[in-house]
Design a protein around this motif. Structure first.
Motif, mmCIF file in Angstrom:
data_model
loop_
_atom_site.group_PDB
_atom_site.id
_atom_site.type_symbol
_atom_site.label_atom_id
_atom_site.label_comp_id
_atom_site.label_asym_id
_atom_site.label_seq_id
_atom_site.Cartn_x
_atom_site.Cartn_y
_atom_site.Cartn_z
ATOM 1 N N UNK A 13 20.750 78.013 -24.901
ATOM 2 C CA UNK A 13 20.725 76.828 -24.020
ATOM 3 C C UNK A 13 19.310 76.303 -23.848
ATOM 4 N N UNK A 14 19.094 75.004 -24.049
ATOM 5 C CA UNK A 14 17.743 74.489 -23.816
ATOM 6 C C UNK A 14 17.353 74.588 -22.340
ATOM 7 N N UNK A 15 16.066 74.812 -22.098
ATOM 8 C CA UNK A 15 15.557 74.846 -20.726
ATOM 9 C C UNK A 15 14.651 73.655 -20.511
ATOM 10 N N UNK A 16 14.887 72.923 -19.453
ATOM 11 C CA UNK A 16 14.048 71.773 -19.123
ATOM 12 C C UNK A 16 13.772 71.835 -17.625
ATOM 13 N N UNK A 17 12.510 71.666 -17.252
ATOM 14 C CA UNK A 17 12.121 71.755 -15.845
ATOM 15 C C UNK A 17 12.566 73.080 -15.231
ATOM 16 N N UNK A 18 12.595 74.118 -16.047
ATOM 17 C CA UNK A 18 12.979 75.437 -15.557
ATOM 18 C C UNK A 18 14.475 75.611 -15.376
ATOM 19 N N UNK A 19 15.272 74.611 -15.773
ATOM 20 C CA UNK A 19 16.724 74.702 -15.602
ATOM 21 C C UNK A 19 17.416 74.796 -16.957
ATOM 22 N N UNK A 51 22.345 76.103 -14.185
ATOM 23 C CA UNK A 51 21.966 77.098 -13.192
ATOM 24 C C UNK A 51 21.414 76.456 -11.929
ATOM 25 N N UNK A 52 21.391 77.254 -10.869
ATOM 26 C CA UNK A 52 20.815 76.808 -9.604
ATOM 27 C C UNK A 52 19.292 76.893 -9.710
ATOM 28 N N UNK A 53 18.537 76.124 -8.880
ATOM 29 C CA UNK A 53 17.089 76.253 -8.937
ATOM 30 C C UNK A 53 16.694 77.684 -8.589
ATOM 31 N N UNK A 54 15.706 78.213 -9.330
ATOM 32 C CA UNK A 54 15.253 79.576 -9.057
ATOM 33 C C UNK A 54 14.570 79.610 -7.700
ATOM 34 N N UNK A 55 14.486 80.836 -7.114
ATOM 35 C CA UNK A 55 13.824 80.996 -5.802
ATOM 36 C C UNK A 55 12.436 80.382 -5.827
ATOM 37 N N UNK A 56 11.725 80.664 -6.944
ATOM 38 C CA UNK A 56 10.366 80.163 -7.083
ATOM 39 C C UNK A 56 10.345 78.632 -7.003
ATOM 40 N N UNK A 57 11.344 78.016 -7.637
ATOM 41 C CA UNK A 57 11.417 76.560 -7.634
ATOM 42 C C UNK A 57 11.608 76.034 -6.213
ATOM 43 N N UNK A 58 12.440 76.743 -5.441
ATOM 44 C CA UNK A 58 12.658 76.311 -4.055
ATOM 45 C C UNK A 58 11.350 76.342 -3.284
ATOM 46 N N UNK A 59 10.564 77.420 -3.497
ATOM 47 C CA UNK A 59 9.283 77.513 -2.803
ATOM 48 C C UNK A 59 8.416 76.329 -3.201
ATOM 49 N N UNK A 60 8.491 75.973 -4.481
ATOM 50 C CA UNK A 60 7.684 74.864 -4.987
ATOM 51 C C UNK A 60 8.006 73.549 -4.323
ATOM 52 N N UNK A 61 9.215 73.415 -3.851
ATOM 53 C CA UNK A 61 9.642 72.162 -3.240
ATOM 54 C C UNK A 61 8.713 71.747 -2.111
ATOM 55 N N UNK A 62 8.224 72.751 -1.372
ATOM 56 C CA UNK A 62 7.406 72.405 -0.205
ATOM 57 C C UNK A 62 6.055 71.812 -0.579
ATOM 58 N N UNK A 63 5.483 72.282 -1.674
ATOM 59 C CA UNK A 63 4.141 71.791 -1.922
ATOM 60 C C UNK A 63 3.886 71.216 -3.300
ATOM 61 N N UNK A 64 4.616 71.679 -4.272
ATOM 62 C CA UNK A 64 4.243 71.370 -5.639
ATOM 63 C C UNK A 64 4.688 69.997 -6.098
ATOM 64 N N UNK A 121 10.791 66.064 -8.209
ATOM 65 C CA UNK A 121 12.141 65.558 -8.447
ATOM 66 C C UNK A 121 13.155 66.269 -7.578
ATOM 67 N N UNK A 122 12.887 67.533 -7.267
ATOM 68 C CA UNK A 122 13.809 68.237 -6.383
ATOM 69 C C UNK A 122 13.594 67.801 -4.943
ATOM 70 N N UNK A 123 12.351 67.527 -4.572
ATOM 71 C CA UNK A 123 12.071 67.057 -3.220
ATOM 72 C C UNK A 123 12.828 65.761 -2.987
ATOM 73 N N UNK A 124 12.695 64.849 -3.962
ATOM 74 C CA UNK A 124 13.383 63.556 -3.836
ATOM 75 C C UNK A 124 14.874 63.754 -3.673
ATOM 76 N N UNK A 125 15.401 64.665 -4.465
ATOM 77 C CA UNK A 125 16.845 64.844 -4.441
ATOM 78 C C UNK A 125 17.294 65.434 -3.117
ATOM 79 N N UNK A 126 16.445 66.292 -2.528
ATOM 80 C CA UNK A 126 16.843 66.901 -1.267
ATOM 81 C C UNK A 126 16.820 65.892 -0.136
#
Ligand code: IMP
Ligand code: MG
Length: 224
Positions: free
Chosen positions: A1-7, A179-192, A197-202
């Motif tokens: 499976x290709x991975x893009x943006x960690x997904x 897949x669901x966003x990895x834990x690390x990705x969720x942490x990234x939402x706050x600052x990175x 794109x995930x911040x916008x979506x949330x």
């Protein structure tokens, strides 16, 4: 499976399959007898499909003119209002023209019904519709697209121009985010900024998209 943006992306239609289908669609459209054809691509989702389809039309001897229209449909909370808004109009006069509207997905049919009615009201001689994908069973009103690339199940798809919160349009294939966003990705939402794109979506709120459920982390404005 290709991975893009960690997904991980599950590919539904790869580039070769889409190209082959575009060639068939072009033959079908050429055989349908459109005269003095004006193609109207609905932004943003159909821009990649439209770019490929018009070149496939050239290959079968057609010489369409090309226009763009930008439409958006909105929903409040989680309920679709069904309201379609014209964000950017076509520049050409469509009166007495044969028009082929191109869109990425036929789902509720609201976007395409709006576009078709608008162009017919302006005096288009004939208005046909070509969509890359059709998700059956989701129409809010009866609507027929004359030219359909692929029928797909009720999955939230991305790629080949289609997005989730403005991400994934660049993919050369149509796929599903598995897949669901990895834990690390969720942490990234706050600052990175990487995860913007995930911040916008949330944020979701106000404007939001589609009937099909976007994968976790991908709720956003409904982007035609
Ligand atoms: P409708 O037919 O008016 O409900 O809207 C169809 C539009 O919603 C399409 O043109 C797409 O822009 C968008 N859309 C619907 N389903 C999806 C999907 O699975 N992925 C990405 N965009 C979608
Ligand atoms: Mg669209």
């Amino acid at each position: 499976m290709p991975k893009v943006r960690g997904r991980s992306l599950r590919v539904l239609f790869d580039a070769g399959t889409i190209a082959a289908r575009n060639r068939e669609l072009a033959k079908e459209i050429a055989a349908a007898g459109y005269r003095d054809l004006l193609v109207v691509s609905i932004l943003k989702g159909s821009f990649v499909f439209a770019a490929d389809l018009i070149r496939a039309l050239h290959d079968v001897g057609m010489a369409p003119e090309v226009e763009f229209i930008s439409l958006s449909s909105y929903k409040t909370a989680k309920v679709s209002s069904g309201k379609v808004t014209l964000l950017r109009d076509v520049e050409s006069d469509v009166a007495d023209r044969d028009v082929l509207i191109i869109d990425d997905i036929l789902e509720s049919g609201r976007t395409l019904a709006y576009a078709k009615k608008l162009l017919a009201k302006r005096g288009a001689r004939r208005v046909g519709v070509a969509v890359l994908l059709h998700k059956p069973g989701k129409l809010a009103q009866p609507f027929v697209a004359e030219h359909v690339g692929f029928v797909v199940p009720d999955l939230f798809v991305v790629g080949y121009g289609m997005d989730a919160a403005h991400a994934f349009r660049e993919l050369p294939y149509v796929g599903v985010v598995e897949d669901k966003p990895a834990k690390k990705a969720r942490a990234g939402v706050r600052g990175s900024r990487v995860r913007s794109w995930e911040v916008r979506s949330r944020r979701g709120a106000g404007e939001s998209r589609r009937g099909s459920r976007a994968p976790a982390g991908y709720r956003s404005r409904r982007e035609p």
